[in-house]
Design a protein around this motif. Structure first.
Motif, PDB file in Angstrom:
ATOM      1  N   ALA A   9      -2.709  28.276  26.633  1.00  0.00           N
ATOM      2  CA  ALA A   9      -1.669  29.296  26.494  1.00  0.00           C
ATOM      3  C   ALA A   9      -1.483  29.679  25.026  1.00  0.00           C
ATOM      4  CB  ALA A   9      -0.352  28.793  27.081  1.00  0.00           C
ATOM      5  N   LEU A  10      -1.518  28.690  24.165  1.00  0.00           N
ATOM      6  CA  LEU A  10      -1.377  28.947  22.731  1.00  0.00           C
ATOM      7  C   LEU A  10      -2.552  29.792  22.235  1.00  0.00           C
ATOM      8  CD1 LEU A  10       0.815  28.033  20.722  1.00  0.00           C
ATOM      9  CD2 LEU A  10      -0.683  26.153  20.075  1.00  0.00           C
ATOM     10  N   GLY A  11      -3.743  29.461  22.709  1.00  0.00           N
ATOM     11  CA  GLY A  11      -4.935  30.218  22.333  1.00  0.00           C
ATOM     12  C   GLY A  11      -4.855  31.670  22.770  1.00  0.00           C
ATOM     13  N   ARG A  12      -4.397  31.883  23.998  1.00  0.00           N
ATOM     14  CA  ARG A  12      -4.255  33.260  24.487  1.00  0.00           C
ATOM     15  C   ARG A  12      -3.255  34.032  23.634  1.00  0.00           C
ATOM     16  NH1 ARG A  12      -4.572  30.748  29.509  1.00  0.00           N
ATOM     17  NH2 ARG A  12      -2.310  30.718  29.721  1.00  0.00           N
ATOM     18  N   LYS A  13      -2.142  33.396  23.317  1.00  0.00           N
ATOM     19  CA  LYS A  13      -1.095  34.067  22.552  1.00  0.00           C
ATOM     20  C   LYS A  13      -1.580  34.464  21.161  1.00  0.00           C
ATOM     21  CE  LYS A  13       3.604  33.692  20.864  1.00  0.00           C
ATOM     22  NZ  LYS A  13       4.852  32.956  20.883  1.00  0.00           N
ATOM     23  N   TYR A  14      -2.383  33.593  20.520  1.00  0.00           N
ATOM     24  CA  TYR A  14      -2.800  33.838  19.137  1.00  0.00           C
ATOM     25  C   TYR A  14      -4.240  34.330  19.004  1.00  0.00           C
ATOM     26  CZ  TYR A  14       1.584  31.912  17.574  1.00  0.00           C
ATOM     27  OH  TYR A  14       2.923  31.711  17.341  1.00  0.00           O
ATOM     28  N   GLY A  15      -4.902  34.565  20.138  1.00  0.00           N
ATOM     29  CA  GLY A  15      -6.264  35.088  20.091  1.00  0.00           C
ATOM     30  C   GLY A  15      -7.269  34.090  19.544  1.00  0.00           C
ATOM     31  N   ALA A  61       0.987  30.363   7.744  1.00  0.00           N
ATOM     32  CA  ALA A  61       2.248  30.627   8.436  1.00  0.00           C
ATOM     33  C   ALA A  61       2.002  30.692   9.944  1.00  0.00           C
ATOM     34  CB  ALA A  61       2.869  31.920   7.928  1.00  0.00           C
ATOM     35  N   ARG A  62       0.885  31.304  10.333  1.00  0.00           N
ATOM     36  CA  ARG A  62       0.547  31.382  11.756  1.00  0.00           C
ATOM     37  C   ARG A  62       0.352  29.989  12.342  1.00  0.00           C
ATOM     38  NH1 ARG A  62      -5.398  32.340  13.169  1.00  0.00           N
ATOM     39  NH2 ARG A  62      -5.264  30.176  12.560  1.00  0.00           N
ATOM     40  N   ASP A  63      -0.370  29.133  11.614  1.00  0.00           N
ATOM     41  CA  ASP A  63      -0.637  27.784  12.107  1.00  0.00           C
ATOM     42  C   ASP A  63       0.653  26.977  12.236  1.00  0.00           C
ATOM     43  OD1 ASP A  63      -3.265  28.570  12.025  1.00  0.00           O
ATOM     44  OD2 ASP A  63      -3.839  27.238  10.383  1.00  0.00           O
ATOM     45  N   ARG A  64       1.549  27.116  11.264  1.00  0.00           N
ATOM     46  CA  ARG A  64       2.830  26.396  11.335  1.00  0.00           C
ATOM     47  C   ARG A  64       3.640  26.873  12.539  1.00  0.00           C
ATOM     48  NH1 ARG A  64       2.356  26.946   5.786  1.00  0.00           N
ATOM     49  NH2 ARG A  64       3.666  28.795   5.726  1.00  0.00           N
ATOM     50  N   LYS A  65       3.608  28.178  12.783  1.00  0.00           N
ATOM     51  CA  LYS A  65       4.326  28.734  13.931  1.00  0.00           C
ATOM     52  C   LYS A  65       3.721  28.208  15.234  1.00  0.00           C
ATOM     53  CE  LYS A  65       6.000  33.065  15.836  1.00  0.00           C
ATOM     54  NZ  LYS A  65       5.931  34.512  15.817  1.00  0.00           N
ATOM     55  N   PRO A 104       0.829  -1.207   0.000  1.00  0.00           N
ATOM     56  CA  PRO A 104       0.000   0.000   0.000  1.00  0.00           C
ATOM     57  C   PRO A 104       0.862   1.256   0.000  1.00  0.00           C
ATOM     58  CG  PRO A 104      -0.183  -1.169   2.093  1.00  0.00           C
ATOM     59  CD  PRO A 104       0.684  -1.996   1.201  1.00  0.00           C
ATOM     60  N   VAL A 105       0.411   2.224  -0.735  1.00  0.00           N
ATOM     61  CA  VAL A 105       1.110   3.500  -0.814  1.00  0.00           C
ATOM     62  C   VAL A 105       0.275   4.521  -0.065  1.00  0.00           C
ATOM     63  CG1 VAL A 105       1.911   5.317  -2.358  1.00  0.00           C
ATOM     64  CG2 VAL A 105       2.123   2.930  -3.031  1.00  0.00           C
ATOM     65  N   TYR A 106       0.872   5.136   0.929  1.00  0.00           N
ATOM     66  CA  TYR A 106       0.176   6.162   1.692  1.00  0.00           C
ATOM     67  C   TYR A 106       0.316   7.487   0.961  1.00  0.00           C
ATOM     68  CZ  TYR A 106      -0.864   9.631   5.192  1.00  0.00           C
ATOM     69  OH  TYR A 106      -1.384  10.705   5.842  1.00  0.00           O
ATOM     70  N   ILE A 107      -0.800   8.147   0.715  1.00  0.00           N
ATOM     71  CA  ILE A 107      -0.785   9.471   0.106  1.00  0.00           C
ATOM     72  C   ILE A 107      -1.307  10.443   1.154  1.00  0.00           C
ATOM     73  CG2 ILE A 107      -1.695  10.939  -1.727  1.00  0.00           C
ATOM     74  CD1 ILE A 107      -1.957   8.414  -3.446  1.00  0.00           C
ATOM     75  N   ALA A 108      -0.439  11.316   1.598  1.00  0.00           N
ATOM     76  CA  ALA A 108      -0.817  12.280   2.630  1.00  0.00           C
ATOM     77  C   ALA A 108      -1.858  13.247   2.096  1.00  0.00           C
ATOM     78  CB  ALA A 108       0.416  13.045   3.101  1.00  0.00           C
ATOM     79  N   LYS A 109      -2.690  13.739   2.983  1.00  0.00           N
ATOM     80  CA  LYS A 109      -3.694  14.725   2.593  1.00  0.00           C
ATOM     81  C   LYS A 109      -3.078  16.097   2.387  1.00  0.00           C
ATOM     82  CE  LYS A 109      -7.820  12.686   4.527  1.00  0.00           C
ATOM     83  NZ  LYS A 109      -9.014  12.929   5.321  1.00  0.00           N
ATOM     84  N   GLY A 110      -1.846  16.265   2.802  1.00  0.00           N
ATOM     85  CA  GLY A 110      -1.166  17.536   2.598  1.00  0.00           C
ATOM     86  C   GLY A 110      -1.631  18.627   3.539  1.00  0.00           C
ATOM     87  N   ILE A 111      -2.048  18.239   4.723  1.00  0.00           N
ATOM     88  CA  ILE A 111      -2.551  19.220   5.682  1.00  0.00           C
ATOM     89  C   ILE A 111      -1.496  20.276   5.982  1.00  0.00           C
ATOM     90  CG2 ILE A 111      -3.288  19.532   8.080  1.00  0.00           C
ATOM     91  CD1 ILE A 111      -4.699  16.799   7.805  1.00  0.00           C
ATOM     92  N   ALA A 112      -0.261  19.853   6.149  1.00  0.00           N
ATOM     93  CA  ALA A 112       0.797  20.805   6.488  1.00  0.00           C
ATOM     94  C   ALA A 112       0.980  21.849   5.397  1.00  0.00           C
ATOM     95  CB  ALA A 112       2.105  20.071   6.742  1.00  0.00           C
ATOM     96  N   CYS A 169      -7.299  25.908  18.653  1.00  0.00           N
ATOM     97  CA  CYS A 169      -5.883  25.530  18.753  1.00  0.00           C
ATOM     98  C   CYS A 169      -5.741  24.012  18.717  1.00  0.00           C
ATOM     99  CB  CYS A 169      -5.266  26.080  20.037  1.00  0.00           C
ATOM    100  SG  CYS A 169      -5.044  27.860  20.019  1.00  0.00           S
ATOM    101  N   ARG A 170      -6.614  23.340  19.428  1.00  0.00           N
ATOM    102  CA  ARG A 170      -6.583  21.877  19.463  1.00  0.00           C
ATOM    103  C   ARG A 170      -6.810  21.308  18.051  1.00  0.00           C
ATOM    104  NH1 ARG A 170      -6.836  18.525  23.677  1.00  0.00           N
ATOM    105  NH2 ARG A 170      -7.413  20.198  25.096  1.00  0.00           N
ATOM    106  N   GLN A 171      -7.754  21.876  17.317  1.00  0.00           N
ATOM    107  CA  GLN A 171      -8.034  21.400  15.957  1.00  0.00           C
ATOM    108  C   GLN A 171      -6.819  21.572  15.045  1.00  0.00           C
ATOM    109  OE1 GLN A 171     -11.417  23.876  15.139  1.00  0.00           O
ATOM    110  NE2 GLN A 171     -12.899  22.346  15.850  1.00  0.00           N
ATOM    111  N   ILE A 172      -6.200  22.729  15.117  1.00  0.00           N
ATOM    112  CA  ILE A 172      -5.041  23.013  14.261  1.00  0.00           C
ATOM    113  C   ILE A 172      -3.876  22.094  14.605  1.00  0.00           C
ATOM    114  CG2 ILE A 172      -3.269  24.747  13.733  1.00  0.00           C
ATOM    115  CD1 ILE A 172      -5.567  26.868  14.128  1.00  0.00           C
ATOM    116  N   VAL A 173      -3.543  22.028  15.884  1.00  0.00           N
ATOM    117  CA  VAL A 173      -2.397  21.226  16.313  1.00  0.00           C
ATOM    118  C   VAL A 173      -2.662  19.738  16.091  1.00  0.00           C
ATOM    119  CG1 VAL A 173      -0.993  20.547  18.309  1.00  0.00           C
ATOM    120  CG2 VAL A 173      -1.562  22.955  17.937  1.00  0.00           C
TER     121      VAL A 173
END
Length: 144
Positions: A109-115, A94-98, A81-89, A121-125
């Protein structure tokens, strides 16, 4: 009437007519995944009764999709089987990657920092962590 965001059954039937007998359901799905974006990119997409010119173009796109499918099968088929990533990253801003790079287990804490809310934050991470996990799983040998 056309719907440029939808491939009609008539348009999809052009591909179906060219698919060889004996294709696995997964290979049929890949063929359709290769075909649909090509069709969707054309302004004529969405015709329930394709015009002769559009029908000729659909046939060319279907043949192109089948060539791509055959190439994929030759290059990557039979090796498990070949895994094909969904390419979420790739789609993270840029904010989400940071945020993901800074994440140390504290969603609040992450939520407070980024509003953002803790839930957002949980969904993104979590999406990023899942993509990272799955990309590493394909590198593990002996887990066939």
């Amino acid at each position: 009437m056309t719907d440029a965001n939808h491939v009609t059954a008539a348009e999809l039937a052009v591909l179906e007519a060219l698919l060889p007998a004996g294709l696995t359901p997964a290979m049929r799905d890949v063929a359709q995944c290769l075909f649909e974006p090509l069709v969707l990119a054309d302004t004529r997409c969405g015709q329930s009764a394709p015009s002769p010119e559009w029908l000729a173009q659909l046939q060319a796109l279907a043949r192109q999709s089948l060539m791509q499918l055959q190439y994929l099968a030759e290059k990557m088929g039979g090796s498990g089987p070949v895994y094909i990533a969904k390419g979420i990253a790739v789609h993270l801003s840029a904010r989400d990657r940071k945020m993901c790079a800074e994440f140390r287990g504290e969603y609040k804490a992450l939520g407070r920092k980024y509003g953002l809310t803790e839930m957002r934050c949980r969904q993104i991470v979590d999406a990023w962590q899942r993509a990272e996990y799955l990309s590493r799983q394909s590198d593990l040998t002996g887990l066939d």
